[in-house]
Design a protein around this motif. Structure first.
Motif, PDB file in Angstrom:
ATOM      1  N   SER A 237       0.815  -1.212   0.000  1.00  0.00           N
ATOM      2  CA  SER A 237       0.000   0.000   0.000  1.00  0.00           C
ATOM      3  C   SER A 237       0.852   1.268   0.000  1.00  0.00           C
TER       4      SER A 237
ATOM      5  N   THR B 265      -5.178   0.815   3.038  1.00  0.00           N
ATOM      6  CA  THR B 265      -4.961  -0.510   3.621  1.00  0.00           C
ATOM      7  C   THR B 265      -6.046  -1.461   3.121  1.00  0.00           C
ATOM      8  N   LYS B 266      -5.590  -2.510   2.473  1.00  0.00           N
ATOM      9  CA  LYS B 266      -6.539  -3.493   1.926  1.00  0.00           C
ATOM     10  C   LYS B 266      -7.313  -4.164   3.063  1.00  0.00           C
ATOM     11  N   SER B 267      -6.573  -4.620   4.069  1.00  0.00           N
ATOM     12  CA  SER B 267      -7.216  -5.353   5.170  1.00  0.00           C
ATOM     13  C   SER B 267      -7.989  -4.417   6.079  1.00  0.00           C
TER      14      SER B 267
ATOM     15  N   THR C  82      -4.283  -3.116   9.415  1.00  0.00           N
ATOM     16  CA  THR C  82      -2.833  -3.151   9.647  1.00  0.00           C
ATOM     17  C   THR C  82      -2.448  -2.150  10.744  1.00  0.00           C
TER      18      THR C  82
ATOM     19  N   GLN D  12       9.774  -6.249  -2.711  1.00  0.00           N
ATOM     20  CA  GLN D  12       8.624  -6.779  -1.971  1.00  0.00           C
ATOM     21  C   GLN D  12       7.875  -7.809  -2.808  1.00  0.00           C
TER      22      GLN D  12
ATOM     23  N   GLU E 181       8.166 -11.361  -1.127  1.00  0.00           N
ATOM     24  CA  GLU E 181       6.964 -11.782  -0.395  1.00  0.00           C
ATOM     25  C   GLU E 181       6.166 -12.827  -1.188  1.00  0.00           C
TER      26      GLU E 181
HETATM   27  O1  PA5 Z   1       1.460  -7.542  -0.338  1.00  0.00           O
HETATM   28  C1  PA5 Z   1       0.812  -7.549   0.687  1.00  0.00           C
HETATM   29  O2  PA5 Z   1      -0.319  -8.068   0.753  1.00  0.00           O
HETATM   30  C2  PA5 Z   1       1.325  -6.900   1.948  1.00  0.00           C
HETATM   31  O3  PA5 Z   1       2.610  -6.443   1.838  1.00  0.00           O
HETATM   32  C3  PA5 Z   1       0.439  -5.727   2.311  1.00  0.00           C
HETATM   33  O4  PA5 Z   1       0.430  -4.790   1.287  1.00  0.00           O
HETATM   34  C4  PA5 Z   1       0.891  -5.056   3.609  1.00  0.00           C
HETATM   35  O5  PA5 Z   1       1.031  -5.995   4.634  1.00  0.00           O
HETATM   36  C5  PA5 Z   1      -0.138  -4.003   4.019  1.00  0.00           C
HETATM   37  O6  PA5 Z   1      -1.387  -4.591   4.143  1.00  0.00           O
HETATM   38  P1  PA5 Z   1      -2.707  -3.745   4.094  1.00  0.00           P
HETATM   39  O7  PA5 Z   1      -2.840  -3.125   2.749  1.00  0.00           O
HETATM   40  O8  PA5 Z   1      -3.789  -4.709   4.376  1.00  0.00           O
HETATM   41  O9  PA5 Z   1      -2.574  -2.700   5.153  1.00  0.00           O
END
Ligand code: PA5
Length: 469
Positions: free
Chosen positions: A91, A149-151, A154, A291, A295
């Motif tokens: 994000s 923030t998707k979730s 965070t 990332q 990730e």
């Molecule tokens: O790629 C991902 O899903 C993570 O790196 C998220 O972007 C990161 O943890 C932030 O999450 P969120 O957007 O829910 O706050």
């Protein structure tokens, strides 16, 4: 689109003919990989638009959202002096990469008349010193905050939100809501609930789009539009690359070839992927890539539940700066890396090297050349040195850095990551290691529902004093 706008993937120096038989690959080896490549291609193709692969559709389904974003961006540009992104991970890294790539390199220092957009900040940490420093340089009454923030839960982002919303409320009263835009899931998490309650303008992150794959949705598009970046060209670039990589034939699909080469390299023990752009504009693109690659591919378990512990460690470097730092290691150190150089054919500025030092030939030879020639020569020279010492390297060539080529580049990396994940037979789109850390943080700070995790942390083996010096 004109051929001169196309980016290219050059893998000559991954081949035995160039880098030597011990490290490089032969045409025969690549031909032998076509079967696994086809399987990976078909898997990714079949998954398009489903589950966590909603990102493949973003180049095609964001037109209406992009209109809303551009209207919103126009109003922000008119009414605000600063635009601050509050977010972390996927994000934050995309907006930062696009800002660095497509805006003036000293954007915030430019006078307003030249900047033509608000000052831009991305707060992707919870370092109290940094938050304090931000508050020292912005006027919250003239700042728009984009909470991403998707979730919607965070800790880092919600902490930033809590601090900023409190300051805004104190400064602006009820009007504070007009200084916050929430970019989040339409249906899940806490931010959407808060946004509805407070009346924030909202943009949505589609369900099937994970953080690190979200740059082509409002996560990336809104900050970009506020900065005056042509988001239609950016999306068109992604579409163009999607089309360029639509062929099942390994030898005609650059992202698939890049994935297969990294996969085969991992099998040969190359567990490090160095990303080294030769332009400051793409410096943070290497962070975004790190990332995405780390990730997505760093996984302990494959899709059959087998322990595999795979992934390449991404390393960020900058040409030419890191030639005077890390390149010694890349050239003479272990054969454990694939080094990807990103070169630019036409820089957006030309700097001639002035005449001078006529009495010192060892300096004067530079005169009459341009910095453009020098940086290009240094990229070629590094490539030569790496290749000569048998180090696997490839190159992505951008005709220039613009919204269209950067759209291509980011989509290329996303596809390459998806193909590599399919080759590794892992779930590319989850992040259980990140979730574990997030949950432990919730437990440590006493969040309801995390009592069991808190007990687990309590019972962990205490550190021994004797090992602390
Ligand atoms: O790629 C991902 O899903 C993570 O790196 C998220 O972007 C990161 O943890 C932030 O999450 P969120 O957007 O829910 O706050």
């Amino acid at each position: 689109m004109a051929k001169k706008e196309t980016i290219y993937f050059d893998y000559n120096n991954m081949m035995a003919d160039y880098v030597g038989e011990e490290q490089g690959f032969t045409d025969k080896e690549l031909r032998a990989a076509t079967q696994i490549a086809t399987k990976a291609f078909e898997e990714v193709k079949a998954g398009r638009g489903q589950n966590m692969m909603g990102w493949t559709e973003l180049p095609y389904n964001q037109a209406a959202v992009a209109e809303d974003i551009m209207t919103t961006a126009k109003a922000i540009k008119k009414n605000f002096d600063s635009f601050v992104v509050l977010g972390i991970g996927g994000s934050a890294l995309g907006p930062m990469a696009l800002f660095q790539a497509l805006c003036h390199l000293h954007h915030n220092e430019l006078p307003k008349s030249k900047r033509k957009a608000p000052k831009f900040y991305v707060e992707d940490n919870v370092d109290p010193e940094r938050m304090k420093a931000l508050l020292d340089v912005i006027d919250v009454k003239k700042t728009m905050f984009n909470v991403i923030t998707k979730s919607g839960s965070t800790s880092e982002t919600m902490t930033q939100y809590l601090i900023i919303s409190d300051i805004l409320k104190k400064a602006l009263g009820k009007d504070f809501a007009s200084h916050v835009i929430a970019t989040t899931s339409e249906t899940k998490g806490n931010l959407i609930k808060i946004a509805k309650k407070e009346g924030f303008k909202t943009f949505f992150i589609p369900d099937g789009v994970g953080g690190r794959f979200s740059e082509l949705c409002p996560v990336g598009l809104l900050p970009a539009a506020v900065l005056g970046i042509n988001i239609k060209q950016f999306l068109d670039g992604a579409k163009f690359m999607d089309n360029k990589c639509s062929k099942q034939n390994l030898f005609k699909n650059p992202a698939l070839m890049a994935a297969v080469l990294q996969f085969l390299s991992m099998k040969k023990g190359k567990n490090i992927s160095v990303m080294m752009p030769y332009t400051d504009g793409l410096k943070l693109m290497a962070d975004w890539y790190a990332q995405l690659w780390g990730e997505s591919l760093g996984k302990s378990t494959d899709l059959d539940g087998k322990k595999v512990y795979v992934g390449q460690t991404p390393v960020k470097a900058l040409g030419v700066t890191d030639q005077h730092s890390q390149v010694q290691l890349y050239t003479e150190g272990p054969f454990d890396k694939v080094i990807t150089l990103i070169s630019v054919q036409n820089y957006r500025a030309t700097m001639e090297i002035s005449q001078g030092c006529e009495d010192i030939p060892a300096v004067n030879f530079l005169c009459g050349h341009t910095m453009n020639e020098l940086i290009t020569a240094e990229c070629n020279a590094t490539e030569y040195a790496l290749t000569k010492s048998g180090k696997l390297n490839d190159r992505i060539i951008l005709p220039e850095v613009n919204a269209f080529t950067v759209g291509q580049l980011m989509y290329f990396f996303m596809l390459q990551t998806a193909y590599t994940g399919a080759l590794l037979h892992i779930d590319t789109f989850n992040q259980p290691g990140v979730e574990e850390g997030k949950n432990a943080t919730y437990a440590l700070l006493g969040r309801e529902g995390y009592e069991q995790k808190a007990a687990e942390l309590q019972s962990k083996k205490q550190k021994a004093e004797k090992y602390i010096l």
